[in-house]
Design a protein around this motif. Structure first.
Motif, PDB file in Angstrom:
ATOM      1  N   TRP A 104       0.831  -1.204   0.000  1.00 48.11           N
ATOM      2  CA  TRP A 104       0.000   0.000   0.000  1.00 48.11           C
ATOM      3  C   TRP A 104       0.858   1.243   0.000  1.00 48.11           C
ATOM      4  O   TRP A 104       1.873   1.309   0.687  1.00 48.11           O
ATOM      5  N   GLU A 105       0.424   2.233  -0.769  1.00 48.75           N
ATOM      6  CA  GLU A 105       0.996   3.578  -0.781  1.00 48.75           C
ATOM      7  C   GLU A 105      -0.179   4.523  -0.562  1.00 48.75           C
ATOM      8  O   GLU A 105      -0.848   4.915  -1.523  1.00 48.75           O
ATOM      9  N   GLY A 106      -0.515   4.813   0.697  1.00 41.67           N
ATOM     10  CA  GLY A 106      -1.711   5.594   1.001  1.00 41.67           C
ATOM     11  C   GLY A 106      -2.943   4.767   0.679  1.00 41.67           C
ATOM     12  O   GLY A 106      -3.089   3.638   1.154  1.00 41.67           O
ATOM     13  N   ASP A 107      -3.839   5.301  -0.152  1.00 35.09           N
ATOM     14  CA  ASP A 107      -5.053   4.589  -0.552  1.00 35.09           C
ATOM     15  C   ASP A 107      -4.877   3.837  -1.871  1.00 35.09           C
ATOM     16  O   ASP A 107      -5.856   3.459  -2.513  1.00 35.09           O
TER      17      ASP A 107
END
Length: 102
Positions: free
Chosen positions: A43-46
């Motif tokens: 995951w990278e943020g959302d």
């Protein structure tokens, strides 16, 4: 040349619940594409970024989770580009099942 495939799935879950379902079930969506995949994801943020390996090919993509939809982008290598419509259909089906309100 690589071929991008994009699918947008609307949902009524809200961002947090959609995120949770994607986090827990994305591997099942990938399994439903009809290939034996080795899947790496983070995951990278959302946004869930992933790399899958199938038939000696590398498939990259993202899953962007928003309040009322999820946008899945898969970049197919040339070798798999001919299967784009089949993959898109399977991706829509499996993702919709994952995000159906229960």
């Amino acid at each position: 040349m690589a071929k991008p495939v994009t699918v947008t799935i609307s949902h009524e879950l809200g961002r947090e619940e959609a995120y949770r379902r994607i986090d827990e079930g994305f591997g099942k969506v990938a399994d439903g594409l009809g290939f034996a995949l080795k899947l790496d994801q983070h995951w990278e943020g959302d946004t869930l970024a992933f790399e899958a390996r199938a038939m000696g090919q590398v498939i990259n993509g993202t899953v962007d989770v928003a309040e009322d939809n999820v946008v899945i982008t898969v970049v197919l290598p040339l070798f798999l580009a001919g299967l784009a419509e089949r993959i898109k259909g399977n991706l829509e089906k499996e993702s919709t099942l994952l995000l159906e309100k229960k």
